[in-house]
Design an enzyme around this catalytic site. Structure first.
Site, PDB file in Angstrom:
ATOM      1  N   HIS A 184       0.844  -1.206   0.000  1.00 26.83           N
ATOM      2  CA  HIS A 184       0.000   0.000   0.000  1.00 26.83           C
ATOM      3  C   HIS A 184       0.869   1.241   0.000  1.00 26.83           C
ATOM      4  CE1 HIS A 184       0.700  -0.497   4.323  1.00 26.83           C
ATOM      5  NE2 HIS A 184       0.216   0.709   4.560  1.00 26.83           N
TER       6      HIS A 184
ATOM      7  N   HIS B 189       1.477   3.934   1.919  1.00 24.28           N
ATOM      8  CA  HIS B 189       2.065   4.700   3.033  1.00 24.28           C
ATOM      9  C   HIS B 189       3.595   4.754   2.963  1.00 24.28           C
ATOM     10  CE1 HIS B 189      -1.843   4.142   5.544  1.00 24.28           C
ATOM     11  NE2 HIS B 189      -1.881   5.210   4.771  1.00 24.28           N
TER      12      HIS B 189
ATOM     13  N   ASP C  60       5.965   4.583   5.083  1.00 23.98           N
ATOM     14  CA  ASP C  60       6.815   3.619   5.807  1.00 23.98           C
ATOM     15  C   ASP C  60       6.876   2.268   5.075  1.00 23.98           C
ATOM     16  OD1 ASP C  60       4.052   3.405   6.684  1.00 23.98           O
ATOM     17  OD2 ASP C  60       4.716   2.057   8.278  1.00 23.98           O
ATOM     18  N   HIS C  61       6.142   2.155   3.965  1.00 23.08           N
ATOM     19  CA  HIS C  61       6.179   0.938   3.141  1.00 23.08           C
ATOM     20  C   HIS C  61       6.777   1.185   1.755  1.00 23.08           C
ATOM     21  CE1 HIS C  61       3.397  -1.229   5.971  1.00 23.08           C
ATOM     22  NE2 HIS C  61       3.297   0.029   6.362  1.00 23.08           N
TER      23      HIS C  61
ATOM     24  N   HIS D 278      -7.469  -0.583   5.277  1.00 28.91           N
ATOM     25  CA  HIS D 278      -6.443   0.324   5.816  1.00 28.91           C
ATOM     26  C   HIS D 278      -6.211   1.455   4.808  1.00 28.91           C
ATOM     27  CE1 HIS D 278      -2.839   1.495   8.044  1.00 28.91           C
ATOM     28  NE2 HIS D 278      -2.122   1.390   6.940  1.00 28.91           N
TER      29      HIS D 278
ATOM     30  N   ASP E  26      -0.360  -3.718   6.333  1.00 28.28           N
ATOM     31  CA  ASP E  26      -1.034  -3.217   7.540  1.00 28.28           C
ATOM     32  C   ASP E  26      -2.502  -3.652   7.581  1.00 28.28           C
ATOM     33  OD1 ASP E  26       1.354  -1.997   8.143  1.00 28.28           O
ATOM     34  OD2 ASP E  26       0.663   0.043   7.758  1.00 28.28           O
TER      35      ASP E  26
ATOM     36  N   HIS F 299       4.326  -4.603  11.057  1.00 33.91           N
ATOM     37  CA  HIS F 299       4.680  -3.881  12.291  1.00 33.91           C
ATOM     38  C   HIS F 299       4.738  -4.824  13.487  1.00 33.91           C
ATOM     39  CE1 HIS F 299       4.263   0.330  10.844  1.00 33.91           C
ATOM     40  NE2 HIS F 299       3.361  -0.187  10.022  1.00 33.91           N
TER      41      HIS F 299
HETATM   42 FE    FE Z   1       2.666   0.821   8.164  1.00 33.82          FE
HETATM   43 ZN    ZN Z   2       0.066   1.728   6.544  1.00 31.06          ZN
END
Ligand code: FE
Ligand code: ZN
Length: 264
Positions: free
Chosen positions: A52, A54, A56-57, A115, A138, A176
């Site tokens: 996805h 975001h 942090d990915h 998400h 996530d 995570h």
């Molecule tokens: Fe994340």
């Molecule tokens: Zn995420």
């Protein structure tokens, strides 16, 4: 095949799957930790798969792709921040039903909105050294699930049901280390669940050693994860006690449970 979680940021895991020579990485939010792991194991990167949009990915995708000239697979309907930095021939937009061929593996793509609107998951089927693996970003976490930033409770429940129906021995590779906080909530929701109590003790022992609590097994998640268990009478009762006006309908119960966790 070897499966490794690479810790990144505060509590992310970037997953590395390799055959001793070639590797694929899932959701590389950070480039350097991936480069370090590749170097340490003498691997070259042949593929990046993204669940996805975001940061942090996705934050490390452009740099890793440029360094290794590898293939990048990403969700068709999430906006990808790195897109302009990747040569068109190297990027592949995928969605539910598609297959990704990397490292001699065929990964199936599943749509799991909730998400984010375009969130996808990748499932790899049994290979020597690694059984069935699920890279779910996530969406499904050990003892929990992702927040509903862009989707409805009904979408997320449906997505989790699809993941929950995979083979029982599937290794759930989530993105995570949220397990201990998730377990605190799960124990409040489902205090009489003996499997949950045992799972919590195991997870606490792993964390005490500084070890990851993931991957987790899908059969365990079905037994302890409240978000996969909103059809259980005990859980319905607890949600109704907390939010008495909740309609007695699975999506509403799921939504109330997620809301309860948001404020826990
Ligand atoms: Fe994340
Ligand atoms: Zn995420």
């Amino acid at each position: 095949m070897t499966l490794l979680p690479i810790p990144a940021f505060n509590d992310n895991y970037l997953w590395l799957l390799h055959d001793g020579t070639h590797a694929l990485v899932v959701d590389p939010g950070q480039p350097q930790v991936v480069q370090d792991a590749l170097l340490a194991h003498g691997l070259s990167l042949t593929g990046i798969v993204v669940t996805h949009h975001h940061w942090d990915h996705t934050g490390g995708v452009a740099e890793l792709q440029q360094h290794w000239d590898c293939e990048v697979y990403h969700p068709r309907s999430d906006p990808m921040p790195f897109l302009d930095a990747i040569p068109p021939a190297k990027r592949h937009a995928v969605a539910g039903g598609d297959r990704v061929h990397l490292l001699g593996l065929s990964l199936s793509v599943i749509d799991v909105p909730g998400h984010t609107a375009g969130h996808i998951a990748y499932v790899g089927h049994a290979r020597p050294g690694v059984g069935n693996v699920l890279f779910c970003g996530d969406t499904l976490f050990a003892a929990g699930c992702g927040r509903l930033f862009e989707g409805t409770p009904a979408q997320m429940r449906d997505s989790l049901n699809r993941l929950g129906a995979l083979p029982a021995d599937t290794l759930v590779c989530c993105a995570h280390e949220y397990t201990m906080a998730n377990l605190q909530f799960a124990l409040a929701v489902d205090p009489k669940n003996a499997a949950l109590v045992r799972y919590s003790e195991r997870a606490a022992a792993l964390r005490a050693e500084g070890l990851p609590t993931v991957p987790t097994r899908l059969s365990d998640e079905r037994a302890i994860n409240p978000f996969l268990r909103v059809d259980q009478a005990d859980i319905v009762r607890q949600v109704m006690a907390q939010f008495p006006k909740t309609p007695a309908q699975a999506d509403a119960i799921f939504g109330a449970l997620r809301e309860w966790k948001n404020n826990f």
